[in-house]
Design an enzyme around this catalytic site. Structure first.
Site, PDB file in Angstrom:
ATOM      1  N   HIS A 277       0.771  -1.165   0.101  1.00 47.60           N
ATOM      2  CA  HIS A 277       0.023   0.019   0.104  1.00 47.60           C
ATOM      3  C   HIS A 277       0.965   1.122  -0.095  1.00 47.60           C
ATOM      4  O   HIS A 277       0.379   2.482  -0.245  1.00 47.60           O
ATOM      5  CB  HIS A 277      -1.011  -0.287   1.254  1.00 47.60           C
ATOM      6  CG  HIS A 277      -2.161  -0.760   1.187  1.00 47.60           C
ATOM      7  ND1 HIS A 277      -2.192  -2.256   1.031  1.00 47.60           N
ATOM      8  CD2 HIS A 277      -3.363  -0.593   0.580  1.00 47.60           C
ATOM      9  CE1 HIS A 277      -3.420  -2.441   0.839  1.00 47.60           C
ATOM     10  NE2 HIS A 277      -3.962  -1.620   0.592  1.00 47.60           N
ATOM     11  N   THR A 299      -7.704   0.803  -1.369  1.00 43.29           N
ATOM     12  CA  THR A 299      -7.008  -0.097  -0.522  1.00 43.29           C
ATOM     13  C   THR A 299      -7.671  -1.272   0.140  1.00 43.29           C
ATOM     14  O   THR A 299      -8.855  -1.218  -0.271  1.00 43.29           O
ATOM     15  CB  THR A 299      -6.556   0.880   0.692  1.00 43.29           C
ATOM     16  OG1 THR A 299      -7.833   0.799   1.525  1.00 43.29           O
ATOM     17  CG2 THR A 299      -5.939   2.176   0.332  1.00 43.29           C
ATOM     18  N   ASP A 300      -7.095  -2.100   0.803  1.00 42.11           N
ATOM     19  CA  ASP A 300      -7.823  -3.050   1.156  1.00 42.11           C
ATOM     20  C   ASP A 300      -7.962  -2.549   2.855  1.00 42.11           C
ATOM     21  O   ASP A 300      -7.730  -1.325   2.932  1.00 42.11           O
ATOM     22  CB  ASP A 300      -7.109  -4.523   1.479  1.00 42.11           C
ATOM     23  CG  ASP A 300      -7.963  -5.630   1.795  1.00 42.11           C
ATOM     24  OD1 ASP A 300      -7.494  -6.770   1.461  1.00 42.11           O
ATOM     25  OD2 ASP A 300      -8.979  -5.500   2.367  1.00 42.11           O
ATOM     26  N   ILE A 301      -8.927  -3.267   3.633  1.00 35.64           N
ATOM     27  CA  ILE A 301      -9.440  -2.830   4.768  1.00 35.64           C
ATOM     28  C   ILE A 301      -8.611  -2.183   5.660  1.00 35.64           C
ATOM     29  O   ILE A 301      -7.655  -2.856   6.076  1.00 35.64           O
ATOM     30  CB  ILE A 301     -10.362  -3.795   5.533  1.00 35.64           C
ATOM     31  CG1 ILE A 301     -11.480  -3.018   6.216  1.00 35.64           C
ATOM     32  CG2 ILE A 301      -9.617  -4.923   6.194  1.00 35.64           C
ATOM     33  CD1 ILE A 301     -12.744  -3.794   6.559  1.00 35.64           C
ATOM     34  N   ASP A 303      -5.933  -0.456   5.503  1.00 34.41           N
ATOM     35  CA  ASP A 303      -4.739  -0.500   5.147  1.00 34.41           C
ATOM     36  C   ASP A 303      -3.560   0.440   5.130  1.00 34.41           C
ATOM     37  O   ASP A 303      -2.409   0.318   5.197  1.00 34.41           O
ATOM     38  CB  ASP A 303      -4.637  -1.630   3.881  1.00 34.41           C
ATOM     39  CG  ASP A 303      -4.588  -3.064   4.336  1.00 34.41           C
ATOM     40  OD1 ASP A 303      -5.282  -3.741   3.511  1.00 34.41           O
ATOM     41  OD2 ASP A 303      -3.922  -3.454   5.057  1.00 34.41           O
TER      42      ASP A 303
END
Ligand code: GLC
Length: 735
Positions: A277, A299-301, A303
């Site tokens: 990220h 982004t993922d959660i 992150d």
């Protein structure tokens, strides 16, 4: 006032576009420009923020009961433009999405609709009435792109009308690490198979006329290098040489981009020492500049925060936010906090992030919303909801389970003749949760009481298919007492066949981290107790990854890889056991024989490949005879010349059956050492008993024989190559 603003905005946009060299202005670009020019910095930052529904529901639950105050704060104070997740009934979804879109559109200054994200990764799995498909690992074992396309269409039809426009699917990670707890979400260990299956899903999902006027966005995830963590544990570091990244991890994502995928989600882990990220090299250098992705990067959660908390890649979250924006993310799945909004604004005011950089991301997000028609059709509709969970969709789920179940071993035990007595036991014998797996009504898979009422378990499906008087259930996961052992032995005496279901209760992500692939001892004990009765034993593997079954593999009569086969999985398995249709799945992953041996089928010459069952293994109730393999040319004169390979296949058995035809290429010598073989094409076809058919595979050597170096440059070396199919081989040369 708003109308004047809009007109002014469009005039400005037309003026600026008129200054560019003469070309037809992109209508969406004009709309984006006209909106952007009116937006405040806060409104722009809000569009880059995605919150979990739990932030705006009562008691933070996944159920869709709106906490109005929290919601108004999100959209009117922070101008949040996207939400995700949640699981409920059709009615609740329609009401909830209608209500929040109305507020977002009618009570904000620029009336920008929300975009809602959902993880419909194996059907409409967060809709109570939805069709739950087999998980991807199952589907990849079908080696049938028609199956994944039909599944994508079913998912699109059951998702679009609810106003759920953005699906966080498909997973394009390569499932080559058998410990990784997300293996069952992948299309297996082969890069070509993952590319073909993933792209088939994306193109079907993003181009589904049946859901007009809605359009949907898929999401290529999780870019990149997520699936081969050194420890096997989720979200732990991957160390992958760049040549391997180019040859194994990039192809599925590149294919998604080349076929128009609208969004990407980023790997939560770290690759070669960089939290992905925060990596400008990976997100801008590789994803944007080299692979040419122009859509939205999500982004993922949480992150950005995890760059600090999980990776110690930045001193604090504000620094991490700067890193992630400089790396190239567009939207933060911030989930339940507004820190992202706060830090971005401070960073812009401090001059560390330019407003032009913010505009870049907001443009992509607004473009996505315009392309999906959200400004014209932001609301759910209720006139087509009967299709959700309908009979036709269930049939697709059953077809998928039939096509993807793999018969690993069969010593003249299957199929089971009618009239025989069957004893069924083990953790999936009478469980719906074990069939649907995780990501079903809940991240970890809803408990039995919340599973669909109108769905068979293996026990009920067997009773329906064979005869309820002949099917007995011994509902245990393992034998925990002498009394149980005696009961089991007594029941076994009165039966003809024993089915033992073993495997893994559903898990997600880090919840599935393990240190030992060996199957739970108590479950193996149950299998051995069945073997001790002297009756034919059929073992079914309901698991998300290949657990080691060395303790009983030699003594049972039949073994099936059933994975997580979905809402019609039991019906499909019962039908396969009855012999009305033959199993036709083949392993899309290597099944290790022992804990320590983890080598994919594309192993190197200096390695040994000693699997229990190799990639591509799968038995049928019939037999197929391959013959007459030949090439149109055995000499490559130009890398792009077309060569045609042909082979004949005859169904030499008594019943019609499907066969997955897997073509491999072998490069005998390479400066970068070459794998034993690489899958380069596959197709699936039904062959009636006794019929012989000709199959062809046309290819250009440059497409199947070349490989990338560590910089991604194509290497195509002279030498000897082979084309392989079903153990046959024919050579060709590039001199
Ligand atoms: C999860 C997963 C990702 C999913 C996202 C939203 O942590 O890594 O695959 O899409 O959160 O649920």
């Amino acid at each position: 006032m708003i109308k004047q603003n809009l007109i002014l905005g469009i005039l400005l946009a037309v003026f600026f576009s008129a200054c560019k060299p003469k070309q037809m202005p992109d209508p969406i670009e004009l709309k984006v420009d006209s909106l952007l020019v009116q937006m405040t910095l806060d409104e722009k930052i809000g569009q880059m923020t995605q919150l979990c529904f739990s932030t705006i529901t009562l008691n933070g639950s996944k159920n869709l009961d709106l906490n109005v105050n929290n919601f108004r704060e999100a959209v009117t104070k922070y101008h949040v433009g996207s939400f995700l997740s949640g699981s409920d009934s059709i009615v609740k979804w329609v009401n909830f999405i209608t209500n929040i879109q109305k507020v977002a559109i009618n009570e904000t200054r620029l009336h920008i609709p929300l975009i809602i994200g959902i993880d419909h990764v194996h059907g409409a799995n967060y809709v109570n009435e939805g069709t739950i498909l087999p998980h991807n690992l199952n589907i990849s074992c079908s080696f049938d792109t028609e199956i994944i396309k039909k599944g994508a269409k079913v998912t699109a039809i059951e998702t679009a009308d609810l106003g759920l426009t953005w699906n966080f699917a498909p997973v394009l990670d390569i499932g080559k690490n058998p410990y990784w707890p997300r293996l069952y979400e992948t299309f297996g260990e082969d890069p070509y198979l993952c590319s073909v299956m993933g792209t088939a899903f994306i193109t079907s999902y993003e181009n589904c006329p049946e859901i007009a006027p809605y359009k949907l966005a898929a999401c290529a995830k999780h870019f990149i290098g997520y699936s081969d963590p050194r420890s096997g544990w989720d979200r732990t570091p991957s160390e992958i040489p760049w040549q391997v990244i180019y040859e194994q991890f990039i192809p599925s994502f590149r294919s998604a981009i080349d076929n128009g995928v609208k969004t990407f989600m980023i790997n939560s882990g770290e690759l070669n020492g960089e939290p992905v990220h925060g990596s400008k090299r990976l997100l801008t250098g590789l994803l944007r500049n080299e692979l040419g992705f122009k859509g939205v990067i999500l982004t993922d959660i949480k992150d950005i925060k995890k760059i600090v908390d999980m990776h110690a890649g930045a001193d604090n979250e504000k620094e991490a936010t700067l890193m992630a924006i400089n790396a190239g993310i567009d939207m933060s799945m911030a989930c339940n906090a507004y820190d992202f909004c706060t830090y971005i604004k401070e960073l812009v005011q401090e001059g560390k992030i330019t407003e032009e950089r913010i505009n870049e991301s907001v443009r992509r997000i607004l473009r996505l919303k315009f392309e999906l028609g959200l400004f014209d059709n932001p609301y759910p509709r209720s006139d087509r909801l009967a299709k959700i969970g309908c009979k036709e969709h269930r049939q697709v789920a059953k077809e998928a389970a039939l096509a993807s179940t793999v018969l690993l071993k069969n010593e003249n035990v299957l199929p089971i003749p009618m009239g025989k007595k069957i004893l069924v036991t083990g953790l999936a014998a009478n469980s719906k949760q074990m069939l649907n797996g995780a990501w079903t009504f809940d991240w970890l898979g809803a408990p039995e009481e919340r599973q669909p009422k109108n769905m068979n378990t293996l026990y009920s499906a067997l009773a329906k298919t064979f005869d309820s008087n002949n099917v007995t259930l011994f509902d245990v996961e393992k034998l925990t007492s002498e009394a149980q052992q005696k009961d089991f032995a007594k029941l076994a005496k009165k039966t003809d066949y024993i089915i033992v279901t073993v495997g893994e209760r559903p898990y997600s992500e880090f919840k599935g981290n393990i240190n030992d692939l060996t199957l739970d001892a108590g479950q193996s004990d149950l299998v051995l107790a069945a073997v001790a009765t002297g009756k034919p034993v059929i073992v079914m593997l309901f698991e998300g990854r290949p657990r080691i079954i060395a303790r009983f593999v030699d003594t049972v009569g039949a073994i099936l890889f059933t994975g997580y086969p979905g809402i019609m999985g039991a019906d499909a398995i019962a039908e396969l056991l009855s012999g009305t249709i033959s199993p036709a799945g083949k392993l899309s992953f290597t099944y290790p024989a022992e804990v320590g041996h983890q080598v994919p089928y594309y192993y190197k010459k200096s390695e040994k490949y000693l699997p229990l069952y190799p990639f591509g293994h799968g038995l049928s109730y019939t037999s197929f005879e391959y013959s007459g393999l030949q090439l149109s040319d055995s000499l490559i004169t130009r890398p792009d010349q077309e060569i045609t390979a042909t082979v004949y296949i005859k169904n030499t058995g008594q019943i019609e059956a499907s066969e997955a035809i897997l073509w491999y290429v072998k490069d005998e010598v390479g400066t970068i050492t070459r794998p034993d073989k690489k899958l380069c094409f596959f197709e699936k076809d039904i062959l009636p008993a006794g019929i012989r058919k000709k199959y062809t595979f046309k290819f250009k050597p440059i497409d199947v024989c070349a490989y990338p170096d560590e910089h991604g440059s194509t290497v195509f070396e002279k030498g000897k190559f082979s084309l392989l199919v079903a153990g046959m081989q024919v050579n060709f040369y590039y001199k």
